[in-house]
Design an enzyme around this catalytic site. Structure first.
Site, PDB file in Angstrom:
ATOM      1  N   CYS A 106      13.760   4.677   0.230  1.00 13.46           N
ATOM      2  CA  CYS A 106      14.254   3.444  -0.408  1.00 13.46           C
ATOM      3  C   CYS A 106      15.768   3.246  -0.275  1.00 13.46           C
ATOM      4  O   CYS A 106      16.256   2.134  -0.429  1.00 13.46           O
ATOM      5  CB  CYS A 106      13.898   3.420  -1.889  1.00 13.46           C
ATOM      6  SG  CYS A 106      12.147   3.368  -2.203  1.00 13.46           S
ATOM      7  N   HIS A 145      18.994  -1.056  -6.666  1.00 17.71           N
ATOM      8  CA  HIS A 145      17.646  -0.922  -6.112  1.00 17.71           C
ATOM      9  C   HIS A 145      16.654  -1.330  -7.208  1.00 17.71           C
ATOM     10  O   HIS A 145      16.877  -1.038  -8.379  1.00 17.71           O
ATOM     11  CB  HIS A 145      17.424   0.541  -5.712  1.00 17.71           C
ATOM     12  CG  HIS A 145      16.042   0.822  -5.220  1.00 17.71           C
ATOM     13  ND1 HIS A 145      15.492   0.165  -4.147  1.00 17.71           N
ATOM     14  CD2 HIS A 145      15.084   1.679  -5.659  1.00 17.71           C
ATOM     15  CE1 HIS A 145      14.264   0.611  -3.944  1.00 17.71           C
ATOM     16  NE2 HIS A 145      13.992   1.531  -4.849  1.00 17.71           N
ATOM     17  N   ASN A 175       9.051  -3.440  -5.260  1.00 14.99           N
ATOM     18  CA  ASN A 175       9.934  -2.492  -4.578  1.00 14.99           C
ATOM     19  C   ASN A 175       9.669  -2.574  -3.073  1.00 14.99           C
ATOM     20  O   ASN A 175       8.595  -2.204  -2.616  1.00 14.99           O
ATOM     21  CB  ASN A 175       9.637  -1.086  -5.117  1.00 14.99           C
ATOM     22  CG  ASN A 175      10.509  -0.019  -4.498  1.00 14.99           C
ATOM     23  OD1 ASN A 175      11.256  -0.267  -3.546  1.00 14.99           O
ATOM     24  ND2 ASN A 175      10.411   1.199  -5.033  1.00 14.99           N
TER      25      ASN A 175
END
Ligand code: UT7
Length: 350
Positions: free
Chosen positions: A110, A248, A278
């Protein structure tokens, strides 16, 4: 020397998968997903990840007012590359026609988009190149275990890109802190995706996700808090000096806990998790692009961008935005048309 961010672009595939869509094949509900994560819908891609990345890159290039031959480096951050050899950045180079660009892929899950920002910024600051495009893009839907509600509700597909260029003005990334909790790497892993799982007949088995949600949650909060505090210390700044946090987006509750620990007020935090879930490597960069497009980023603003992902990798960047918040030009590049719904595509993948 600095690496100014002078172009920005995103590419979100048009097909939407809602929480209610997920509840048609998983034992879950809109109420559970919304209250536990803040997510309402996510996107499902009908094209490969390099194509999503290419469209985002073309938009960033146009926003900077540059030509493909101006690009000296492409860093493509992702976990879901179409192929491992040749790399994904070389495909983006070919599609863009950026024949002067060096090309590399970068995978830190990520945080890949943010680590890519560090790599390109550092190469510009050190004089190796004068310009770069960085991309964060994922097609997680293809490696998702759609029978596992612990993970299937959390992720989506998307891409974003930034154009960076050498500048003598103090802007772009001014400081960052990067790290990794490698001892905990097994609590977020895609088992089946990689050469470890290969045999002579078949490279990929069915991908199973190992995902210990509550542990990841705690480590995400601690990791992003630590990286953010280190970045503020390095820059001799206090939380109140930051104009906007662009984090994030893995879980709204993670963001809330993080920003409370950092003593940042909610109105200084950019959130778009409800629209996309996400998107791993794409998440923080899509959030940055949307924060600019929606007018939350003002000329000269100081932005704090904490991120966290598999590895377990962590990062926090201090970004100083430049004077321009409007694109120089718009790209004519579009994704090919899609005729399927998100649910139809996911049903074909399960
Ligand atoms: O980008 C970095 C990677 N990802 C993350 O950072 C994610 C980190 N973790 C999280 O965001 C959260 O831990 C989750 C959203 C994954 C889970 O939230 P939670 O509040 O920690 O839920 P839980 O795991 O404690 O589960 C609570 C209940 C359980 O039922 P019981 O045991 O209380 O009866 C689960 O079985 O919710 C159940 N559950 C679900 N119910 C409906 C778990 N997943 C679901 C689901 N739908 N999708």
């Amino acid at each position: 020397m600095y690496a100014a961010i002078t172009g920005w672009g995103k590419c979100l595939p048009p097909a939407i998968l809602s929480n209610d869509d997920l509840a048609t094949f998983l034992d879950t509900s809109d109420e559970w997903i919304t209250s536990r994560t803040g997510m309402k819908e996510r996107r499902i891609s009908h094209v490969d990840v390099s194509e999503l990345g290419y469209v985002a890159a073309a938009r960033a290039l146009a926003a900077a007012g540059k030509q493909p031959e101006d690009v000296e480096l492409i860093v493509f951050g992702s976990t879901t590359f179409d192929e491992l050899c040749p790399n994904g950045a070389s495909n983006i180079q070919r599609l863009l026609g950026a024949e002067n660009a060096a090309c590399m892929d970068l995978n830190t899950a990520c945080t890949s988009g943010m680590y890519s920002l560090t790599v390109a910024t550092s190469m510009i600051k050190s004089g190796v190149v004068k310009s770069a495009i960085i991309i964060g893009a994922e097609v997680i839907s293809k490696v998702m275990d759609w029978s596992n509600r612990d993970v299937a509700v959390l992720f989506g597909d998307g891409a974003a890109a930034l154009y960076l260029e050498a500048s003598t003005t103090a802007e772009g990334v001014l400081a960052e802190s990067l790290g990794c909790f490698g001892e905990a790497r097994d609590i977020l892993s895609l088992q089946g995706w990689g050469m470890k799982y290969a045999d002579k007949k078949r490279i990929l088995g069915d991908v199973q996700w190992a995902f210990v949600g509550q542990e990841i949650f705690k480590k995400a909060v601690n990791g992003m808090t630590k990286a953010s505090q280190q970045t503020l210390e390095k820059s001799d700044l206090q939380p109140e000096d930051i104009d906007l946090v662009v984090p994030h987006q893995a879980n709204l509750r993670i963001i809330d806990t993080l920003t409370k620990k950092l003593k940042m007020p909610n109105d200084k935090v950019f959130i778009n998790i409800e629209r996309y879930g996400n998107m791993s490597a794409a998440t923080a960069l899509v959030a940055l692009v949307e924060a600019v497009e929606e007018g939350y980023v003002k000329p000269g603003n100081l932005l704090l961008m904490p991120a966290f992902g598999g590895g377990l990798t962590l990062s926090a960047h201090l970004v100083k935005w430049g004077e321009r918040t409007q694109p120089v030009a718009q790209s004519a590049v579009e994704l090919p048309e899609n005729t399927k719904t998100g649910l139809e595509m996911v049903n074909a993948l399960r």
